[in-house]
Design a protein around this motif. Structure first.
Motif, mmCIF file in Angstrom:
data_model
loop_
_atom_site.group_PDB
_atom_site.id
_atom_site.type_symbol
_atom_site.label_atom_id
_atom_site.label_comp_id
_atom_site.label_asym_id
_atom_site.label_seq_id
_atom_site.Cartn_x
_atom_site.Cartn_y
_atom_site.Cartn_z
ATOM 1 N N THR A 1 0.835 -1.189 0.000
ATOM 2 C CA THR A 1 0.000 0.000 0.000
ATOM 3 C C THR A 1 0.876 1.247 0.000
ATOM 4 O O THR A 1 2.035 1.212 0.428
ATOM 5 C CB THR A 1 -0.918 0.071 1.237
ATOM 6 O OG1 THR A 1 -0.116 0.306 2.404
ATOM 7 C CG2 THR A 1 -1.710 -1.210 1.415
ATOM 8 N N ALA A 2 0.293 2.329 -0.447
ATOM 9 C CA ALA A 2 0.911 3.632 -0.255
ATOM 10 C C ALA A 2 0.716 4.028 1.214
ATOM 11 O O ALA A 2 -0.177 3.526 1.895
ATOM 12 C CB ALA A 2 0.259 4.657 -1.178
ATOM 13 N N PRO A 3 1.544 4.922 1.726
ATOM 14 C CA PRO A 3 1.325 5.400 3.102
ATOM 15 C C PRO A 3 -0.062 6.009 3.241
ATOM 16 O O PRO A 3 -0.517 6.758 2.375
ATOM 17 C CB PRO A 3 2.427 6.461 3.276
ATOM 18 C CG PRO A 3 3.497 6.070 2.314
ATOM 19 C CD PRO A 3 2.769 5.503 1.126
ATOM 20 N N HIS B 1 -5.548 6.889 13.072
ATOM 21 C CA HIS B 1 -4.923 8.101 12.524
ATOM 22 C C HIS B 1 -3.405 8.001 12.353
ATOM 23 O O HIS B 1 -2.793 8.999 11.951
ATOM 24 C CB HIS B 1 -5.245 9.337 13.377
ATOM 25 C CG HIS B 1 -6.694 9.636 13.527
ATOM 26 N ND1 HIS B 1 -7.564 9.720 12.458
ATOM 27 C CD2 HIS B 1 -7.439 9.860 14.650
ATOM 28 C CE1 HIS B 1 -8.771 9.997 12.911
ATOM 29 N NE2 HIS B 1 -8.738 10.069 14.225
ATOM 30 N N VAL B 2 -2.795 6.872 12.645
ATOM 31 C CA VAL B 2 -1.339 6.745 12.494
ATOM 32 C C VAL B 2 -1.008 6.341 11.059
ATOM 33 O O VAL B 2 -1.563 5.367 10.534
ATOM 34 C CB VAL B 2 -0.764 5.721 13.493
ATOM 35 C CG1 VAL B 2 0.701 5.419 13.178
ATOM 36 C CG2 VAL B 2 -0.904 6.247 14.914
ATOM 37 N N SER B 3 -0.094 7.053 10.427
ATOM 38 C CA SER B 3 0.294 6.763 9.051
ATOM 39 C C SER B 3 1.075 5.448 8.992
ATOM 40 O O SER B 3 1.964 5.197 9.810
ATOM 41 C CB SER B 3 1.155 7.903 8.504
ATOM 42 O OG SER B 3 1.591 7.614 7.189
ATOM 43 N N HIS B 4 0.732 4.612 7.986
ATOM 44 C CA HIS B 4 1.410 3.330 7.843
ATOM 45 C C HIS B 4 1.303 2.852 6.401
ATOM 46 O O HIS B 4 0.515 3.375 5.617
ATOM 47 C CB HIS B 4 0.813 2.286 8.792
ATOM 48 C CG HIS B 4 -0.656 2.060 8.592
ATOM 49 N ND1 HIS B 4 -1.628 2.943 9.039
ATOM 50 C CD2 HIS B 4 -1.344 1.056 7.971
ATOM 51 C CE1 HIS B 4 -2.822 2.495 8.728
ATOM 52 N NE2 HIS B 4 -2.688 1.351 8.058
ATOM 53 N N LEU C 1 -17.539 5.779 3.217
ATOM 54 C CA LEU C 1 -16.556 4.855 2.661
ATOM 55 C C LEU C 1 -16.838 3.431 3.105
ATOM 56 O O LEU C 1 -16.797 2.489 2.301
ATOM 57 C CB LEU C 1 -15.152 5.279 3.100
ATOM 58 C CG LEU C 1 -13.978 4.591 2.423
ATOM 59 C CD1 LEU C 1 -13.912 4.962 0.949
ATOM 60 C CD2 LEU C 1 -12.673 4.979 3.110
ATOM 61 N N ARG C 2 -17.166 3.265 4.361
ATOM 62 C CA ARG C 2 -17.465 1.934 4.880
ATOM 63 C C ARG C 2 -18.675 1.329 4.172
ATOM 64 O O ARG C 2 -18.680 0.147 3.827
ATOM 65 C CB ARG C 2 -17.704 2.031 6.391
ATOM 66 C CG ARG C 2 -17.765 0.703 7.110
ATOM 67 C CD ARG C 2 -17.886 0.893 8.599
ATOM 68 N NE ARG C 2 -19.147 1.520 8.975
ATOM 69 C CZ ARG C 2 -19.514 1.757 10.228
ATOM 70 N NH1 ARG C 2 -18.708 1.451 11.224
ATOM 71 N NH2 ARG C 2 -20.680 2.313 10.501
ATOM 72 N N LYS D 1 -8.212 5.637 -1.622
ATOM 73 C CA LYS D 1 -6.754 5.675 -1.733
ATOM 74 C C LYS D 1 -6.136 6.449 -0.567
ATOM 75 O O LYS D 1 -5.112 6.051 -0.002
ATOM 76 C CB LYS D 1 -6.350 6.300 -3.070
ATOM 77 C CG LYS D 1 -4.851 6.283 -3.351
ATOM 78 C CD LYS D 1 -4.342 4.868 -3.565
ATOM 79 C CE LYS D 1 -2.860 4.840 -3.903
ATOM 80 N NZ LYS D 1 -2.607 5.377 -5.258
ATOM 81 N N LYS D 2 -6.784 7.548 -0.185
ATOM 82 C CA LYS D 2 -6.253 8.370 0.896
ATOM 83 C C LYS D 2 -6.305 7.654 2.239
ATOM 84 O O LYS D 2 -5.351 7.716 3.027
ATOM 85 C CB LYS D 2 -7.039 9.682 0.983
ATOM 86 C CG LYS D 2 -6.538 10.626 2.078
ATOM 87 C CD LYS D 2 -7.323 11.918 2.086
ATOM 88 C CE LYS D 2 -6.828 12.862 3.184
ATOM 89 N NZ LYS D 2 -7.589 14.136 3.196
ATOM 90 N N LEU D 3 -7.408 6.943 2.505
ATOM 91 C CA LEU D 3 -7.596 6.339 3.820
ATOM 92 C C LEU D 3 -7.047 4.922 3.927
ATOM 93 O O LEU D 3 -6.710 4.476 5.030
ATOM 94 C CB LEU D 3 -9.083 6.342 4.195
ATOM 95 C CG LEU D 3 -9.717 7.714 4.404
ATOM 96 C CD1 LEU D 3 -11.150 7.572 4.873
ATOM 97 C CD2 LEU D 3 -8.922 8.549 5.403
ATOM 98 N N PHE D 4 -6.958 4.187 2.796
ATOM 99 C CA PHE D 4 -6.487 2.810 2.860
ATOM 100 C C PHE D 4 -5.274 2.523 1.978
ATOM 101 O O PHE D 4 -4.745 1.420 2.004
ATOM 102 C CB PHE D 4 -7.623 1.836 2.502
ATOM 103 C CG PHE D 4 -8.627 1.666 3.604
ATOM 104 C CD1 PHE D 4 -8.421 0.745 4.614
ATOM 105 C CD2 PHE D 4 -9.765 2.442 3.643
ATOM 106 C CE1 PHE D 4 -9.341 0.596 5.639
ATOM 107 C CE2 PHE D 4 -10.688 2.312 4.657
ATOM 108 C CZ PHE D 4 -10.483 1.378 5.666
ATOM 109 N N GLY D 5 -4.856 3.499 1.182
ATOM 110 C CA GLY D 5 -3.637 3.329 0.410
ATOM 111 C C GLY D 5 -3.754 2.446 -0.805
ATOM 112 O O GLY D 5 -2.743 2.090 -1.414
ATOM 113 N N VAL D 6 -4.982 2.086 -1.202
ATOM 114 C CA VAL D 6 -5.197 1.227 -2.373
ATOM 115 C C VAL D 6 -6.376 1.756 -3.173
ATOM 116 O O VAL D 6 -7.215 2.495 -2.663
ATOM 117 C CB VAL D 6 -5.475 -0.249 -1.979
ATOM 118 C CG1 VAL D 6 -4.270 -0.891 -1.328
ATOM 119 C CG2 VAL D 6 -6.700 -0.345 -1.064
ATOM 120 N N THR D 7 -6.449 1.354 -4.431
ATOM 121 C CA THR D 7 -7.616 1.647 -5.252
ATOM 122 C C THR D 7 -8.664 0.555 -5.037
ATOM 123 O O THR D 7 -8.377 -0.500 -4.452
ATOM 124 C CB THR D 7 -7.244 1.702 -6.735
ATOM 125 O OG1 THR D 7 -6.811 0.396 -7.160
ATOM 126 C CG2 THR D 7 -6.123 2.709 -6.987
#
Length: 227
Positions: free
Chosen positions: A27-29, A64-67, A174-175, A207-213
């Motif tokens: 994933t993206a961060p 809320h922690v970036s990963h 989103l959910r 993409k912003k919240l989960f890092g994937v499309t």
């Protein structure tokens, strides 16, 4: 780093948690509202957590922690929970001490004590929010239902839920859209039914919240809804 590997596996979706078993793609961060726990029964996985690379079989990622997922070669269990519903220490104790199987983890999540919201005004506002997701959600409408001013409602959301109203609306949209897609609806239909302006808005949010499309994260995941 690009998130170019599709996720595969199975998702069990409860009212206030989701459990995925499968091989996660890179994933993206990103950062999201849910607390996340990752259990790797096989080989450990590698994650960037707030910019620090960690390789482990058990990881807790707070809200809320970036990963970012850097590498995972074996199937893992990934748990997402609503922060307002669970005590973090009780959750970690329940899941980290459980032999990781779908049956065991679902039972542990079901039995894990929930935290009461403790404020009927907040409960009324959240119920109204969910009923309005297909339309534009106005803070004023939620405040009226809770018998509060808009500023009082914003303070209540920030103190009790850790999110302003607008961001919690986005999270719940989103959910809902993800659940609809996993149940077989098209991305466009799901985005509109969850209240997004269009599928592009949904995709950017995912993409912003989960890092994937949607294609990478949802196309090869089977869904089972739980009571």
């Amino acid at each position: 780093m690009t998130a170019d590997i599709e996720w595969t596996g199975r998702l069990w979706l409860g009212r206030d948690y989701g459990l995925i078993h499968g091989v996660p793609g890179r994933t993206a961060p990103h950062a999201h509202y849910a607390h996340q726990l990752i259990l790797a029964p096989g080989r450990p996985l590698t994650v960037s957590l707030d910019g620090v690379i960690q390789t482990a079989r058990r990881l807790f990622i707070p809200s809320h922690v970036s990963h970012a997922i850097v590498e995972a070669t074996d199937a893992v269990f990934t748990v997402y929970v609503e922060p307002q519903a669970f005590d973090v220490q009780a959750l970690r104790d329940a899941l980290f001490d459980t032999v990781a199987t779908p049956h065991n983890l679902i039972n542990a999540l079901h039995d894990c004590p929930r935290r009461a919201l403790g404020d009927p005004r907040l409960e009324r506002a959240l119920s109204t929010l969910d009923s309005l997701l297909t339309d534009k959600v106005q803070t004023r409408a939620l405040a009226d239902e809770a018998h509060l001013s808009s500023s009082q409602l914003q303070r209540l959301f920030a103190s009790q839920l850790g999110l302003p109203v607008r961001r919690l609306v986005l999270w719940r949209r989103l959910r809902r859209a993800m659940a609809l897609i996993l149940a077989g609806r098209s991305v466009t239909e799901s985005a509109h039914e969850a209240g997004f302006a269009d599928s592009a808005h949904f995709s950017r949010s995912l993409k912003k919240l989960f890092g994937v499309t949607a294609r990478q994260g949802l196309r090869h995941i089977d869904l089972q809804l739980l009571d």
